[in-house]
Design a protein around this motif. Structure first.
Motif, PDB file in Angstrom:
ATOM      1  N   LEU A 131      -6.756  -5.135  -2.471  1.00  0.00           N
ATOM      2  CA  LEU A 131      -6.047  -3.895  -2.165  1.00  0.00           C
ATOM      3  C   LEU A 131      -6.537  -2.844  -3.159  1.00  0.00           C
ATOM      4  O   LEU A 131      -6.585  -3.100  -4.358  1.00  0.00           O
ATOM      5  CB  LEU A 131      -4.548  -4.136  -2.288  1.00  0.00           C
ATOM      6  CG  LEU A 131      -3.571  -3.005  -1.976  1.00  0.00           C
ATOM      7  CD1 LEU A 131      -2.242  -3.587  -1.506  1.00  0.00           C
ATOM      8  CD2 LEU A 131      -3.320  -2.142  -3.210  1.00  0.00           C
ATOM      9  N   ILE A 138      -4.793   5.423   5.137  1.00  0.00           N
ATOM     10  CA  ILE A 138      -4.845   3.983   4.937  1.00  0.00           C
ATOM     11  C   ILE A 138      -5.883   3.385   5.872  1.00  0.00           C
ATOM     12  O   ILE A 138      -6.145   3.919   6.958  1.00  0.00           O
ATOM     13  CB  ILE A 138      -3.478   3.300   5.139  1.00  0.00           C
ATOM     14  CG1 ILE A 138      -3.033   3.379   6.599  1.00  0.00           C
ATOM     15  CG2 ILE A 138      -2.439   3.877   4.218  1.00  0.00           C
ATOM     16  CD1 ILE A 138      -1.852   2.458   6.893  1.00  0.00           C
ATOM     17  N   LEU A 191       0.830  -1.208   0.000  1.00  0.00           N
ATOM     18  CA  LEU A 191       0.000   0.000   0.000  1.00  0.00           C
ATOM     19  C   LEU A 191       0.864   1.257   0.000  1.00  0.00           C
ATOM     20  O   LEU A 191       0.603   2.207  -0.741  1.00  0.00           O
ATOM     21  CB  LEU A 191      -0.916   0.009   1.228  1.00  0.00           C
ATOM     22  CG  LEU A 191      -2.252  -0.731   1.153  1.00  0.00           C
ATOM     23  CD1 LEU A 191      -2.989  -0.604   2.477  1.00  0.00           C
ATOM     24  CD2 LEU A 191      -3.115  -0.206   0.019  1.00  0.00           C
ATOM     25  N   GLY A 249      -5.384   4.371   0.589  1.00  0.00           N
ATOM     26  CA  GLY A 249      -5.063   2.970   0.379  1.00  0.00           C
ATOM     27  C   GLY A 249      -5.873   2.099   1.322  1.00  0.00           C
ATOM     28  O   GLY A 249      -5.820   2.278   2.535  1.00  0.00           O
TER      29      GLY A 249
END
Length: 272
Positions: free
Chosen positions: A259, A123, A42, A152
């Motif tokens: 992801l 994230i 990420l 991410g």
């Protein structure tokens, strides 16, 4: 934003179980498939570098926040619903020698207590699917992100109906019960005004974690029977059924792990 009593109770239950000894025994310090390897992935895809300010939403025990600071040189703020997680993470950051670049605060993903455009990157690992109001959370991610910044996410995905064993509270805590098709996650980000740049499948990491949990579960049950470990209220039968059903669903392709990277376009004149 006002929350219903049901939503507030669910968040409290999630936080309590994530902070429990059982969660630590079964999941270790990293509460998401792929561990630091996928966290690093990420970070690479987000282009993290020294000096950037990163928000880690649902930061758990703080492993990812500390790793990002160490590997990429970023300043990281971890926000988690659980007070115990925040306290333990702060201690771990100090022990790792990164307390000058990593801090942790209590907070709710659906109402982040930060000003607009506070971070260069956000994230969120294996947690978005547990948020009761997912679009609200996505909007909050967008609100605190600076122009040109990135989000991410990594999370469980579902491509078919799940068996009853994967619908209970324990399955919810394990990021299974409310897993969505990957398109629904990307739609949430798009609705928030973000451009999805990348979607990667990492189903193998999820299968590895499911097998690891099964092994750890057997070990925990044995330790309890030998009276070397105390886990009051743990229903090992339910946990075993859930773990078996999860691995079967992964092998059949009903459950996966993705992801996702999205970006907030910079203004055409380059201002932020």
């Amino acid at each position: 934003m006002n929350q219903t009593a049901e939503t507030a109770e669910l968040k409290s239950c999630c936080a309590a179980l994530y902070q429990s000894d059982l969660a630590h025994i079964l999941l270790g310090d990293s509460f998401h498939p792929g561990g630091q390897r996928l966290t690093g992935r990420l970070g690479e895809k987000l282009g993290l570098r020294p000096g950037l300010r990163v928000l880690d939403v649902a930061s758990g025990k703080g492993e990812s926040a500390i790793y990002i600071a160490q590997r990429f040189g970023c300043h990281v703020v971890g926000v988690d619903f659980g007070a115990q997680n925040v306290q333990e993470s702060s201690v771990r950051a100090a022990a790792a020698g990164v307390a000058d670049r990593v801090s942790f605060v209590e907070g709710d993903a659906e109402g982040l207590n930060f000003p607009e455009a506070s971070f260069d990157a956000v994230i969120c690992e294996c947690a978005f699917c547990t948020f009761p109001q997912k679009q609200v959370a996505a909007d909050e991610f967008r609100r605190v992100l600076r122009r040109g910044g990135g989000i991410g996410m990594s999370d469980l995905t579902r491509s078919a109906d799940l068996p009853a064993e994967l619908e209970g509270l324990l399955a919810w805590i394990a990021c299974i019960a409310d897993a969505l098709p990957v398109e629904e996650y990307t739609n949430c980000l798009a609705e928030a005004g973000l451009e999805v740049m990348l979607v990667e499948q990492h189903d193998g990491a999820l299968a590895d974690m499911a097998r690891d949990v099964q092994t750890r579960l057997l070990g925990a049950e044995l330790m309890v029977k030998l009276k070397k470990l105390d886990l009051p209220g743990t229903d090992f039968d339910e946990a075993r059924k859930m773990a078996r059903a999860a691995l079967t669903a992964i092998q059949q392709g009903s459950l996966g792990y993705s992801l996702i990277v999205a970006r907030l376009r910079a203004l055409e004149n380059g201002c932020s």
